[in-house]
Motif scaffolding. Structure first.
Motif, PDB file in Angstrom:
ATOM      1  N   ASP A 171       0.950  -1.224  -0.034  1.00  0.00           N
ATOM      2  CA  ASP A 171       0.094   0.194  -0.028  1.00  0.00           C
ATOM      3  C   ASP A 171       0.725   1.260   0.085  1.00  0.00           C
ATOM      4  O   ASP A 171       0.740   2.144   0.635  1.00  0.00           O
ATOM      5  N   TYR A 172       1.766   1.244  -0.815  1.00  0.00           N
ATOM      6  CA  TYR A 172       2.820   2.392  -0.997  1.00  0.00           C
ATOM      7  C   TYR A 172       3.066   2.707  -2.477  1.00  0.00           C
ATOM      8  O   TYR A 172       3.646   1.993  -3.052  1.00  0.00           O
ATOM      9  N   THR A 173       2.420   3.703  -2.843  1.00  0.00           N
ATOM     10  CA  THR A 173       2.927   4.227  -4.483  1.00  0.00           C
ATOM     11  C   THR A 173       3.257   5.578  -4.461  1.00  0.00           C
ATOM     12  O   THR A 173       2.824   6.269  -3.369  1.00  0.00           O
ATOM     13  N   ALA A 174       3.743   6.174  -5.459  1.00  0.00           N
ATOM     14  CA  ALA A 174       3.992   7.545  -5.638  1.00  0.00           C
ATOM     15  C   ALA A 174       2.857   8.429  -5.481  1.00  0.00           C
ATOM     16  O   ALA A 174       2.679   9.539  -5.505  1.00  0.00           O
ATOM     17  N   LYS A 175       1.571   7.753  -5.960  1.00  0.00           N
ATOM     18  CA  LYS A 175       0.182   8.655  -6.088  1.00  0.00           C
ATOM     19  C   LYS A 175      -0.531   8.394  -4.881  1.00  0.00           C
ATOM     20  O   LYS A 175      -1.048   9.314  -4.528  1.00  0.00           O
ATOM     21  N   GLU A 176      -0.488   7.306  -4.412  1.00  0.00           N
ATOM     22  CA  GLU A 176      -1.621   7.276  -3.284  1.00  0.00           C
ATOM     23  C   GLU A 176      -1.367   6.039  -2.539  1.00  0.00           C
ATOM     24  O   GLU A 176      -0.753   4.960  -2.960  1.00  0.00           O
ATOM     25  N   SER A 177      -1.737   6.448  -1.159  1.00  0.00           N
ATOM     26  CA  SER A 177      -1.751   5.101  -0.276  1.00  0.00           C
ATOM     27  C   SER A 177      -2.987   5.077   0.643  1.00  0.00           C
ATOM     28  O   SER A 177      -3.735   6.337   1.117  1.00  0.00           O
ATOM     29  N   LEU A 178      -3.699   4.212   0.779  1.00  0.00           N
ATOM     30  CA  LEU A 178      -5.061   3.844   1.090  1.00  0.00           C
ATOM     31  C   LEU A 178      -5.169   3.754   2.718  1.00  0.00           C
ATOM     32  O   LEU A 178      -6.260   3.712   3.280  1.00  0.00           O
ATOM     33  N   TYR A 179      -3.863   3.301   3.467  1.00  0.00           N
ATOM     34  CA  TYR A 179      -4.000   2.962   4.834  1.00  0.00           C
ATOM     35  C   TYR A 179      -4.720   1.913   5.033  1.00  0.00           C
ATOM     36  O   TYR A 179      -5.716   2.096   5.942  1.00  0.00           O
ATOM     37  N   THR A 180      -4.645   0.767   4.207  1.00  0.00           N
ATOM     38  CA  THR A 180      -5.458  -0.329   4.383  1.00  0.00           C
ATOM     39  C   THR A 180      -5.542  -1.100   5.720  1.00  0.00           C
ATOM     40  O   THR A 180      -6.351  -1.846   5.967  1.00  0.00           O
ATOM     41  N   GLU A 181      -4.264  -0.676   6.565  1.00  0.00           N
ATOM     42  CA  GLU A 181      -4.299  -1.465   7.775  1.00  0.00           C
ATOM     43  C   GLU A 181      -5.459  -0.875   8.703  1.00  0.00           C
ATOM     44  O   GLU A 181      -5.521  -1.156   9.948  1.00  0.00           O
ATOM     45  N   GLY A 182      -6.268   0.355   8.450  1.00  0.00           N
ATOM     46  CA  GLY A 182      -7.039   1.078   9.149  1.00  0.00           C
ATOM     47  C   GLY A 182      -6.500   1.769  10.426  1.00  0.00           C
ATOM     48  O   GLY A 182      -5.497   2.315  10.207  1.00  0.00           O
ATOM     49  N   VAL A 183      -7.236   1.274  11.654  1.00  0.00           N
ATOM     50  CA  VAL A 183      -6.495   1.830  12.738  1.00  0.00           C
ATOM     51  C   VAL A 183      -5.310   1.388  13.278  1.00  0.00           C
ATOM     52  O   VAL A 183      -4.829   1.668  14.209  1.00  0.00           O
ATOM     53  N   PHE A 184      -4.905   0.021  12.778  1.00  0.00           N
ATOM     54  CA  PHE A 184      -3.779  -0.623  13.150  1.00  0.00           C
ATOM     55  C   PHE A 184      -2.403   0.230  12.394  1.00  0.00           C
ATOM     56  O   PHE A 184      -1.710  -0.404  11.762  1.00  0.00           O
ATOM     57  N   ILE A 185      -2.364   1.440  12.980  1.00  0.00           N
ATOM     58  CA  ILE A 185      -1.241   2.380  12.049  1.00  0.00           C
ATOM     59  C   ILE A 185      -0.298   2.382  13.056  1.00  0.00           C
ATOM     60  O   ILE A 185      -0.319   2.310  14.331  1.00  0.00           O
ATOM     61  N   GLY A 186       0.940   2.241  12.467  1.00  0.00           N
ATOM     62  CA  GLY A 186       2.184   2.405  13.582  1.00  0.00           C
ATOM     63  C   GLY A 186       2.659   1.304  14.360  1.00  0.00           C
ATOM     64  O   GLY A 186       2.366   0.330  14.059  1.00  0.00           O
ATOM     65  N   TYR A 187       2.631   1.604  15.535  1.00  0.00           N
ATOM     66  CA  TYR A 187       3.038   0.570  16.412  1.00  0.00           C
ATOM     67  C   TYR A 187       1.879  -0.350  16.711  1.00  0.00           C
ATOM     68  O   TYR A 187       2.136  -1.437  17.125  1.00  0.00           O
ATOM     69  N   ARG A 188       0.577  -0.049  16.423  1.00  0.00           N
ATOM     70  CA  ARG A 188      -0.672  -1.107  16.642  1.00  0.00           C
ATOM     71  C   ARG A 188      -0.414  -2.112  15.664  1.00  0.00           C
ATOM     72  O   ARG A 188      -0.961  -3.396  15.813  1.00  0.00           O
ATOM     73  N   TRP A 189       0.057  -1.853  14.269  1.00  0.00           N
ATOM     74  CA  TRP A 189       0.403  -2.960  13.450  1.00  0.00           C
ATOM     75  C   TRP A 189       1.207  -3.648  13.794  1.00  0.00           C
ATOM     76  O   TRP A 189       1.000  -5.179  13.766  1.00  0.00           O
ATOM     77  N   PHE A 190       2.392  -3.630  14.596  1.00  0.00           N
ATOM     78  CA  PHE A 190       3.325  -4.682  15.171  1.00  0.00           C
ATOM     79  C   PHE A 190       2.521  -5.370  16.124  1.00  0.00           C
ATOM     80  O   PHE A 190       2.573  -6.612  16.261  1.00  0.00           O
ATOM     81  N   GLU A 191       1.783  -4.651  17.010  1.00  0.00           N
ATOM     82  CA  GLU A 191       1.070  -5.393  18.086  1.00  0.00           C
ATOM     83  C   GLU A 191       0.050  -6.311  17.368  1.00  0.00           C
ATOM     84  O   GLU A 191      -0.157  -7.668  17.785  1.00  0.00           O
ATOM     85  N   GLN A 192      -0.673  -5.901  16.575  1.00  0.00           N
ATOM     86  CA  GLN A 192      -1.799  -6.751  15.973  1.00  0.00           C
ATOM     87  C   GLN A 192      -1.202  -7.991  15.274  1.00  0.00           C
ATOM     88  O   GLN A 192      -1.677  -9.096  15.375  1.00  0.00           O
ATOM     89  N   GLN A 193      -0.087  -7.720  14.442  1.00  0.00           N
ATOM     90  CA  GLN A 193       0.520  -8.930  13.691  1.00  0.00           C
ATOM     91  C   GLN A 193       1.574  -9.644  14.557  1.00  0.00           C
ATOM     92  O   GLN A 193       2.069 -10.566  14.027  1.00  0.00           O
ATOM     93  N   LYS A 194       1.520  -9.173  15.808  1.00  0.00           N
ATOM     94  CA  LYS A 194       2.624 -10.116  16.577  1.00  0.00           C
ATOM     95  C   LYS A 194       3.940 -10.059  16.092  1.00  0.00           C
ATOM     96  O   LYS A 194       4.724 -11.016  16.110  1.00  0.00           O
ATOM     97  N   ILE A 195       4.462  -8.956  15.611  1.00  0.00           N
ATOM     98  CA  ILE A 195       5.786  -8.581  15.115  1.00  0.00           C
ATOM     99  C   ILE A 195       6.656  -8.086  16.069  1.00  0.00           C
ATOM    100  O   ILE A 195       6.345  -7.006  16.506  1.00  0.00           O
ATOM    101  N   LYS A 196       7.917  -8.742  16.484  1.00  0.00           N
ATOM    102  CA  LYS A 196       8.672  -8.096  17.123  1.00  0.00           C
ATOM    103  C   LYS A 196       9.553  -6.897  16.619  1.00  0.00           C
ATOM    104  O   LYS A 196      10.186  -7.384  15.688  1.00  0.00           O
ATOM    105  N   PRO A 197       9.427  -5.820  17.048  1.00  0.00           N
ATOM    106  CA  PRO A 197      10.450  -4.888  16.369  1.00  0.00           C
ATOM    107  C   PRO A 197      11.648  -4.790  16.895  1.00  0.00           C
ATOM    108  O   PRO A 197      11.896  -5.550  17.825  1.00  0.00           O
ATOM    109  N   LEU A 198      12.484  -4.043  16.165  1.00  0.00           N
ATOM    110  CA  LEU A 198      13.868  -3.874  16.633  1.00  0.00           C
ATOM    111  C   LEU A 198      13.893  -3.117  18.165  1.00  0.00           C
ATOM    112  O   LEU A 198      14.548  -3.620  19.059  1.00  0.00           O
ATOM    113  N   PHE A 199      13.250  -1.861  18.112  1.00  0.00           N
ATOM    114  CA  PHE A 199      13.196  -1.236  19.342  1.00  0.00           C
ATOM    115  C   PHE A 199      11.729  -0.516  19.155  1.00  0.00           C
ATOM    116  O   PHE A 199      11.451  -0.044  18.212  1.00  0.00           O
TER     117      PHE A 199
END
Length: 441
Positions: free
Chosen positions: A362-390
């Motif tokens: 969901d990243y293009t030069a013309k538009e991004s739709l933020y298809t993750e909805g409210v799970f933006i930023g750190y919420r995405w990592f929590e929802q997907q259970k992805i351990k960040p570097l920091f």
């Protein structure tokens, strides 16, 4: 301006400078600080340390005059190296080196006489629709003598130009690594020409005598879908050999590597294509960590970077672009004059693919739709259970705290209700945490 009662203002006073230093220091984030030989690596124990090795592209680099609209015209800017020297004085010997990777590196910006309007050394780059270069598509600028296309779907036809000024007279050994067709002209004379699949690799080498006082017009033409890099070995070499800097690192009481990005990477109008540290910094950092456990990685950057060496590092600091008092502020933290209290306002991913825009395509030069909805930023990592570097909000201190007796003001919350959290926080470490100072408890 029209107010007759308006008070006369002041600019760049001692008070302003002190505020700039305090703000920069409070923004520094201590990411990691392990114990080595029974003592945490940071803060530097300047009563015992007698010899520090300083390396890295940001050690003596100023950032205020680059980046596009973020350019500022401060009356001065203290670099990390200058701040460290001022803080340590004659008590500690500071050995400064510029480490060179075993890989080919682009021609250093020190040699680039041409400047972008922001003050950044730069090459002009022109994109054409065809190899004959009759239809100009776009003009921009690039900081290094290397190129990687935005898209590898179709051949690129580009021309890069820069004024190059040697730092010493003598034979300059030019070498290029190319996938595609490539030619280099110096003062309009063709010195390297290479056609993929036809020319031999030896055609990518050329020795030329250049004079210190002269400026030379370099012009590169490239046609291909991959990449190229033009580098050289020049008289009065700026860089230290791997053997020498690793030998110095082994002998040093501490090593500080000021790495990260610059406004050549963090800037408007052009996005970074990956999260890697540029110019083989990861290779150099990994080798330093192997020979000296008290190597401090101090990153100056405005956006996330990968850290493939994170497990081996015992001390990592994130300093951002600290402004005119950056060097003094960084030294305040490194020496313990200031106890770091900064927290990461962004999540640092392990890899670019862990982020929502890339994972969801969901990243293009013309538009991004933020298809993750409210799970933006750190919420995405929590929802997907992805351990960040920091993680978002991460930031250590030179002391330790115990948090207990955590209570909520309510067990249930209705719409528009306020809820309060209370807790008991106790400093259980050996350092008093107070704004602007680090003192024994």
């Amino acid at each position: 301006m029209y107010d007759n009662n308006r008070k006369i203002g002041n600019r760049n006073t001692k008070t302003h400078q002190a505020a700039a230093r305090k703000i920069a220091a409070e923004g520094v984030v201590l990411l990691k600080n392990k114990v080595v030989d029974s003592t945490p690596v940071l803060p530097l124990n300047i009563t015992k340390i007698k010899n520090i090795l300083v390396l890295g592209p940001n050690a003596d680099k100023k950032h205020g005059t680059g980046g596009g609209s973020s350019e500022v015209k401060s009356l001065y800017e203290v670099t990390p190296l200058a701040g460290l020297k001022a803080a340590l004085g004659d008590n500690v010997s500071i050995n400064v080196m510029r480490a060179k990777s075993s890989e080919l590196s682009p021609i250093a910006s020190d040699y680039v006489a041409g400047r972008h309007w922001t003050g950044t050394p730069a090459w002009n780059i022109s994109y054409y629709a065809e190899q004959a270069r009759k239809t100009l598509i776009e003009e921009s600028w690039i900081v290094d003598s290397q190129f990687k296309p935005k898209k590898q779907l179709s051949p690129q036809h580009i021309t890069m130009k820069a004024k190059i000024k040697p730092l010493a007279s003598g034979i300059h050994h030019l070498h290029a690594e190319v996938q595609g067709d490539f030619q280099l002209k110096i003062n309009n004379e063709l010195v390297i020409t290479y056609q993929e699949g036809i020319s031999s690799k030896s055609a990518l080498n050329y020795d030329i005598s250049l004079e210190e006082s002269e400026e030379y017009a370099f012009e590169i033409e490239y046609d291909g879908q991959k990449h190229f890099m033009l580098g050289w070995n020049a008289p009065g070499e700026l860089f230290t050999s791997e053997t020498d800097y690793l030998t110095a690192a082994k002998k040093a009481d501490a090593v500080i590597y000021f790495g990260g990005l610059s406004h050549a990477d963090d800037r408007e109008s052009i996005d970074r294509s990956n999260m890697k540290l540029p110019n083989s910094q990861d290779e150099i950092i990994a080798k330093l960590l192997k020979v000296n456990k008290k190597t401090i990685i101090f990153l100056v950057a405005g956006s996330a970077v990968e850290m493939p060496w994170v497990e081996q590092a015992n001390a990592i600091v994130w300093g951002w672009y600290g402004g005119m008092e950056a060097g003094n502020a960084f030294a305040d933290v490194l020496t313990g004059k200031v106890n770091p209290s900064g927290k990461m306002p962004i999540t640092l991913p392990v890899r670019l693919e862990d982020t929502a825009p890339i994972a969801l395509n969901d990243y293009t030069a013309k538009e991004s739709l933020y298809t993750e909805g409210v799970f933006i930023g750190y919420r995405w990592f929590e929802q997907q259970k992805i351990k960040p570097l920091f993680s978002f909000g991460h930031g250590l201190s030179f002391t330790q705290f115990d948090i207990s007796n955590i209570k909520l003001s309510k067990n249930t919350v209705a719409h528009n209700d306020d809820i309060f959290v209370t807790a008991t926080v106790k400093n259980i470490g050996t350092v008093r945490r107070r704004s602007g100072t680090t003192l024994p408890t």
